[in-house]
Design an enzyme around this catalytic site. Structure first.
Site, PDB file in Angstrom:
ATOM      1  N   ASP A 276      69.008  42.058 -17.554  1.00 25.75           N
ATOM      2  CA  ASP A 276      68.487  40.756 -17.964  1.00 25.75           C
ATOM      3  C   ASP A 276      68.026  39.978 -16.734  1.00 25.75           C
ATOM      4  O   ASP A 276      68.288  40.364 -15.593  1.00 25.75           O
ATOM      5  CB  ASP A 276      69.502  39.966 -18.785  1.00 25.75           C
TER       6      ASP A 276
ATOM      7  N   ASN B 290      64.231  28.281 -18.013  1.00 26.21           N
ATOM      8  CA  ASN B 290      63.767  27.635 -19.242  1.00 26.21           C
ATOM      9  C   ASN B 290      64.010  26.129 -19.209  1.00 26.21           C
ATOM     10  O   ASN B 290      63.119  25.327 -19.535  1.00 26.21           O
ATOM     11  CB  ASN B 290      64.490  28.241 -20.453  1.00 26.21           C
TER      12      ASN B 290
ATOM     13  N   ASP C 127      58.673  32.281 -21.059  1.00 25.57           N
ATOM     14  CA  ASP C 127      57.934  33.351 -21.738  1.00 25.57           C
ATOM     15  C   ASP C 127      57.081  34.146 -20.759  1.00 25.57           C
ATOM     16  O   ASP C 127      56.994  35.376 -20.841  1.00 25.57           O
ATOM     17  CB  ASP C 127      57.049  32.757 -22.838  1.00 25.57           C
TER      18      ASP C 127
ATOM     19  N   ASP D 124      66.525  37.482 -23.061  1.00 24.21           N
ATOM     20  CA  ASP D 124      65.985  37.900 -21.764  1.00 24.21           C
ATOM     21  C   ASP D 124      66.514  39.277 -21.359  1.00 24.21           C
ATOM     22  O   ASP D 124      66.390  39.669 -20.203  1.00 24.21           O
ATOM     23  CB  ASP D 124      66.335  36.868 -20.686  1.00 24.21           C
TER      24      ASP D 124
END
Length: 369
Positions: free
Chosen positions: A255, A263, A272, A296
């Site tokens: 991840d 974010n 994104d 993620d």
């Protein structure tokens, strides 16, 4: 499927792909359509072959009891029955061996196609012989219509088959002394050939449309809409297949480090974009066996060793770290070698434990379980 359902599916695809039209513009191979048709309908095709063989065995028995074999036309009939039985048996055996075991489907498709064309030409010969005896061309017309409705040929290919088989029928009739035929015959034949051609053209168009839509919907079901890599559903299915086949492989779970901070600080747009960038980097290094596990998290299935997979992940981190960006993008990974492990859940747990250890040891690194 209705045109309304097709349009809904296409609109959904456009939304998933940022509003871009996803209608494919490339032509579809006729052989691909034939192969799918044969693979999905092989049992019905087998029943059809058995029916043909039974009918021709009956006709052979009838011929032996009733034919006067000094008549060349009767000899031609009888020879045609025998030939069709032999070729139908060959097609039946190949259909069973290939499709029942889902092997050599290309061979089965070729045999099915060749046999179908032969059957129409055979019907043309029989109808030519029927015309000589004052009968009708119903055998030829029935077989041609059946092939046009079942087998997906390109329209120009079907037109060629129509011309070839019609020529064979007329040549057969001419050889036995009945030529030319009356105008009503030509008119009815022409109308039927035109209708059969239109039906086949519509069948081909419908098959292409269905094939495209099925492929697009399968892509939606199997791929992640944002990153365009395979999704967890595909991962579970693929891992299950590898376990069933007893394959040895390397499984990695990873991840993005500090993804929540990215974010929260820079917005979900940047988050994104980070996911897409990471997916592209992983795909460049590991090919098409990159999966978005969720959020993620990504997963990789590789047939390379664990050390080689760890080396590639380190190179990806080095490349990501050199990018001029407002934040440092890096990933942590847990890697495990899967050998003779029948429990899919344990594979994920093993990789997840290694990933957790990588996080504890400072992130931006790989740990081999």
């Amino acid at each position: 499927m209705t045109s309304e359902e097709y349009d809904i599916a296409m609109n959904l695809l456009c939304e998933k792909q940022g509003g871009r039209s996803s209608r494919p513009k490339d032509s579809i191979s006729t052989f691909v359509l034939l192969e799918k048709n044969v693979a999905s309908n092989w049992r019905a095709y087998e029943a059809f072959l058995l029916l043909i063989i039974a009918l021709e065995l009956f006709m052979v028995g009838y011929g032996i009891l009733n034919f006067e074999f000094s008549d060349p036309r009767r000899i031609a009939y009888f020879s045609g029955y025998i030939l069709l039985i032999v070729l139908s048996l060959v097609a039946l055996v190949i259909n069973r061996l290939c499709n029942a075991k889902q092997k050599n489907l290309r061979l089965a498709t070729w045999i099915t196609t060749i046999y179908s064309v032969f059957l129409v030409c055979w019907g043309a010969v029989i109808s030519g012989l029927d015309v000589v005896g004052g009968g009708y061309i119903v055998t030829f017309l029935t077989l041609l219509a059946a092939m046009g409705a079942v087998i997906t040929f390109r329209p120009y290919a079907f037109l060629l088959i129509e011309v070839l088989s019609t020529g064979i029928m007329l040549a057969t009739a001419a050889c036995f002394g009945v030529f030319p035929l009356e105008m009503p015959f030509w008119l009815n034949l022409g109308i039927f050939l035109l209708v059969a051609f239109v039906v086949e053209a519509r069948n081909y168009q419908s098959s292409c449309k269905q094939y495209r839509m099925t492929n697009q919907l399968q892509e939606l079901a199997n791929k992640d809409g944002l990153t365009k890599v395979l999704n967890r559903r595909s991962l579970d299915r693929y891992i299950g297949e590898l376990i069933q086949e007893g394959k040895t492989f390397t499984f990695s779970l990873m991840d993005i480090d500090n993804f929540k901070i990215i974010n929260d600080t820079f917005g979900h747009g940047e988050g994104d974009a980070s996911l897409v960038l990471l997916a592209d980097s992983l795909s460049s290094a590991f090919g098409d066996r990159v999966f978005r596990y969720g959020g993620d998290e990504f997963a990789i299935v590789s047939f390379e060793g664990t050390e080689e997979v760890a080396r590639k992940i380190a190179e990806i981190n080095e490349t990501l770290g050199s990018l001029e960006n407002r934040f440092i993008l890096a990933l942590s990974a847990g890697i495990c070698l899967v050998e003779d492990e029948p429990d899919e859940k344990k594979i994920f747990e093993k990789a997840d434990a290694a990933l957790y250890k990588a996080k504890q040891e400072g992130k931006a690194k790989s740990v081999i379980a």
